[in-house]
Structures are given as C-alpha cells and as structure tokens.
Design a protein around this motif. Structure first.
Motif, PDB file in Angstrom:
ATOM      1  N   VAL A  97       0.768  -1.165   0.193  1.00 13.15           N
ATOM      2  CA  VAL A  97      -0.112   0.018   0.032  1.00 13.15           C
ATOM      3  C   VAL A  97       0.938   1.267   0.096  1.00 13.15           C
ATOM      4  CG1 VAL A  97      -1.788   1.441   1.278  1.00 13.15           C
ATOM      5  CG2 VAL A  97      -1.703  -1.301   1.266  1.00 13.15           C
ATOM      6  N   LEU A  98       1.945   1.044   0.726  1.00 14.84           N
ATOM      7  CA  LEU A  98       2.752   2.502   0.886  1.00 14.84           C
ATOM      8  C   LEU A  98       3.988   2.451  -0.228  1.00 14.84           C
ATOM      9  CD1 LEU A  98       3.102   2.019   4.768  1.00 14.84           C
ATOM     10  CD2 LEU A  98       1.548   3.688   3.552  1.00 14.84           C
ATOM     11  N   LEU A  99       4.249   3.692  -0.325  1.00 20.15           N
ATOM     12  CA  LEU A  99       5.616   3.888  -0.953  1.00 20.15           C
ATOM     13  C   LEU A  99       6.440   4.052  -0.213  1.00 20.15           C
ATOM     14  CD1 LEU A  99       4.998   6.664  -3.557  1.00 20.15           C
ATOM     15  CD2 LEU A  99       5.937   4.587  -4.029  1.00 20.15           C
ATOM     16  N   ILE A 100       7.842   3.092  -0.231  1.00 18.73           N
ATOM     17  CA  ILE A 100       9.094   2.962   0.482  1.00 18.73           C
ATOM     18  C   ILE A 100      10.086   3.244   0.076  1.00 18.73           C
ATOM     19  CG2 ILE A 100       9.857   1.439   2.401  1.00 18.73           C
ATOM     20  CD1 ILE A 100       7.106   0.099   2.598  1.00 18.73           C
ATOM     21  N   THR A 101      10.904   3.937   0.548  1.00 18.70           N
ATOM     22  CA  THR A 101      12.463   4.141  -0.004  1.00 18.70           C
ATOM     23  C   THR A 101      13.380   3.894   1.125  1.00 18.70           C
ATOM     24  OG1 THR A 101      12.649   6.671   0.675  1.00 18.70           O
ATOM     25  CG2 THR A 101      11.684   5.968  -1.784  1.00 18.70           C
ATOM     26  N   LYS A 102      14.824   3.853   0.685  1.00 15.27           N
ATOM     27  CA  LYS A 102      15.442   3.492   1.814  1.00 15.27           C
ATOM     28  C   LYS A 102      16.299   4.744   2.427  1.00 15.27           C
ATOM     29  CE  LYS A 102      17.807  -0.336  -0.879  1.00 15.27           C
ATOM     30  NZ  LYS A 102      17.267  -1.345  -0.051  1.00 15.27           N
ATOM     31  N   SER A 103      16.178   5.990   1.825  1.00 20.22           N
ATOM     32  CA  SER A 103      16.714   7.218   2.462  1.00 20.22           C
ATOM     33  C   SER A 103      15.757   8.439   2.175  1.00 20.22           C
ATOM     34  CB  SER A 103      18.115   7.478   2.049  1.00 20.22           C
ATOM     35  OG  SER A 103      17.913   7.703   0.635  1.00 20.22           O
ATOM     36  N   VAL A 104      15.886   9.464   2.804  1.00 17.00           N
ATOM     37  CA  VAL A 104      15.171  10.918   2.416  1.00 17.00           C
ATOM     38  C   VAL A 104      15.559  11.175   1.026  1.00 17.00           C
ATOM     39  CG1 VAL A 104      14.894  13.183   3.133  1.00 17.00           C
ATOM     40  CG2 VAL A 104      14.628  11.332   4.684  1.00 17.00           C
ATOM     41  N   ASP A 105      16.986  11.057   0.695  1.00 16.19           N
ATOM     42  CA  ASP A 105      17.308  11.477  -0.474  1.00 16.19           C
ATOM     43  C   ASP A 105      16.486  10.871  -1.689  1.00 16.19           C
ATOM     44  OD1 ASP A 105      19.145  13.330   0.616  1.00 16.19           O
ATOM     45  OD2 ASP A 105      20.972  12.183   0.631  1.00 16.19           O
ATOM     46  N   GLU A 106      16.401   9.602  -1.466  1.00 14.06           N
ATOM     47  CA  GLU A 106      15.617   8.529  -2.534  1.00 14.06           C
ATOM     48  C   GLU A 106      14.164   9.104  -2.640  1.00 14.06           C
ATOM     49  OE1 GLU A 106      14.989   3.958  -2.876  1.00 14.06           O
ATOM     50  OE2 GLU A 106      16.806   4.332  -2.450  1.00 14.06           O
ATOM     51  N   ALA A 107      13.599   9.306  -1.446  1.00 18.01           N
ATOM     52  CA  ALA A 107      12.356   9.646  -1.479  1.00 18.01           C
ATOM     53  C   ALA A 107      12.050  11.020  -2.148  1.00 18.01           C
ATOM     54  CB  ALA A 107      11.954   9.907  -0.053  1.00 18.01           C
ATOM     55  N   GLU A 108      12.868  12.104  -1.792  1.00 12.82           N
ATOM     56  CA  GLU A 108      12.751  13.498  -2.447  1.00 12.82           C
ATOM     57  C   GLU A 108      13.405  13.396  -4.006  1.00 12.82           C
ATOM     58  OE1 GLU A 108      14.093  16.470   1.090  1.00 12.82           O
ATOM     59  OE2 GLU A 108      15.802  15.529  -0.230  1.00 12.82           O
ATOM     60  N   ALA A 109      14.160  12.511  -4.667  1.00 17.92           N
ATOM     61  CA  ALA A 109      14.192  12.201  -5.806  1.00 17.92           C
ATOM     62  C   ALA A 109      13.012  11.648  -6.565  1.00 17.92           C
ATOM     63  CB  ALA A 109      15.273  11.203  -6.119  1.00 17.92           C
ATOM     64  N   LEU A 110      12.255  10.810  -5.929  1.00 16.79           N
ATOM     65  CA  LEU A 110      11.023  10.176  -6.157  1.00 16.79           C
ATOM     66  C   LEU A 110      10.022  11.263  -6.451  1.00 16.79           C
ATOM     67  CD1 LEU A 110       9.666   7.414  -6.980  1.00 16.79           C
ATOM     68  CD2 LEU A 110       9.136   7.223  -4.645  1.00 16.79           C
ATOM     69  N   LEU A 111       9.899  12.182  -5.399  1.00 16.18           N
ATOM     70  CA  LEU A 111       8.897  13.440  -5.615  1.00 16.18           C
ATOM     71  C   LEU A 111       9.318  14.136  -6.891  1.00 16.18           C
ATOM     72  CD1 LEU A 111       8.471  14.377  -2.055  1.00 16.18           C
ATOM     73  CD2 LEU A 111       6.719  13.249  -3.647  1.00 16.18           C
ATOM     74  N   VAL A 112      10.608  14.292  -7.170  1.00 19.17           N
ATOM     75  CA  VAL A 112      11.017  15.296  -8.406  1.00 19.17           C
ATOM     76  C   VAL A 112      10.622  14.420  -9.525  1.00 19.17           C
ATOM     77  CG1 VAL A 112      13.151  16.303  -9.617  1.00 19.17           C
ATOM     78  CG2 VAL A 112      13.175  16.381  -7.098  1.00 19.17           C
ATOM     79  N   LYS A 113      10.951  13.238  -9.584  1.00 17.47           N
ATOM     80  CA  LYS A 113      10.394  12.492 -10.843  1.00 17.47           C
ATOM     81  C   LYS A 113       9.085  12.565 -10.876  1.00 17.47           C
ATOM     82  CE  LYS A 113      14.294   9.072 -11.046  1.00 17.47           C
ATOM     83  NZ  LYS A 113      14.546   7.756 -10.980  1.00 17.47           N
ATOM     84  N   LYS A 114       8.219  12.296  -9.986  1.00 17.21           N
ATOM     85  CA  LYS A 114       6.617  12.407  -9.899  1.00 17.21           C
ATOM     86  C   LYS A 114       6.210  13.882 -10.511  1.00 17.21           C
ATOM     87  CE  LYS A 114       2.491  11.310  -7.470  1.00 17.21           C
ATOM     88  NZ  LYS A 114       1.746  11.663  -6.325  1.00 17.21           N
TER      89      LYS A 114
END
Length: 117
Positions: A97-114
C-alpha cells in the motif's frame, strides 16, 4: 518533541527522533500530520531510520499520513526502515500500500520524478 519537521517548497520531511513509534508518541505524530494537512502540505516523507520498534499505534499514524496525502492528491513516502520495522510492515502487508524508499534523498528524488510527469 520526538519529531523533527523540515518544510520544503513542495513537501515536508518528518523525522522520528525516538527509537520507538508507539502509544506514547504516535498521537503526537498524528497531531503533527493534521497540522501539516491544514497547512495544505500534500507531500510528506516520514523518516523512521531511528526507529527500532513500531506498534499498532505507530502503524495507525503511518496510515493516517498516507490517507491525508491521498486525500490532498499528494504523495506519502515512508523511508529508513530498520529490519524489525520492515518485517512488521511486510507482515501487515503495508508494503503493498505504501511507497517505501531507503533514504530521504531517494524519497525526494522520487518526488522530483513524479513532479516531472
């Protein structure tokens, strides 16, 4: 306060500073999430890299964050899962159900891509 909130242009990062997210501090996290929702924050990254233990109250607060972001047509990302916490997330099937990443940096990069979509 057991949380550190960093507000950025298009998202907020909440870092849990305690080794546990349980009945003692999960209500405070829920309150913080509601405040962010009232401030029209649509994208939230929850960093639980310091957490070694999460109980049902903690899981509930994570689901509240996910629902608030979905309702605001935003994105919730959980990151920094320690092995025991990851096991609980998988056991409860929340990894589906959840979006899960290893780090904050990876999460922020995912938001940028989105955001570029």
């Amino acid at each position: 306060m057991e949380f550190q909130v960093t507000k950025k242009a298009d998202h907020s990062v909440i870092k849990v500073l305690s080794s546990k997210l349980d009945t003692n501090n999960a209500p405070d996290l829920k309150s913080e999430l509601v405040v962010l929702g009232n401030e029209n924050v649509k994208n939230i990254i929850l960093d639980v890299s310091e957490c070694q233990y999460i109980d049902s109250s903690g899981l509930s607060s994570i689901l509240v964050a996910n629902r608030l972001c979905e309702d605001a047509i935003g994105t919730f990302i959980l990151c920094g899962l320690q092995p025991d916490v990851e096991h609980l997330i998988r056991l409860s099937m929340l990894h589906t159900v959840l979006l899960i990443t290893k780090s904050v940096d990876e999460a922020e990069a995912l938001l940028v891509k989105k955001g570029e979509l």
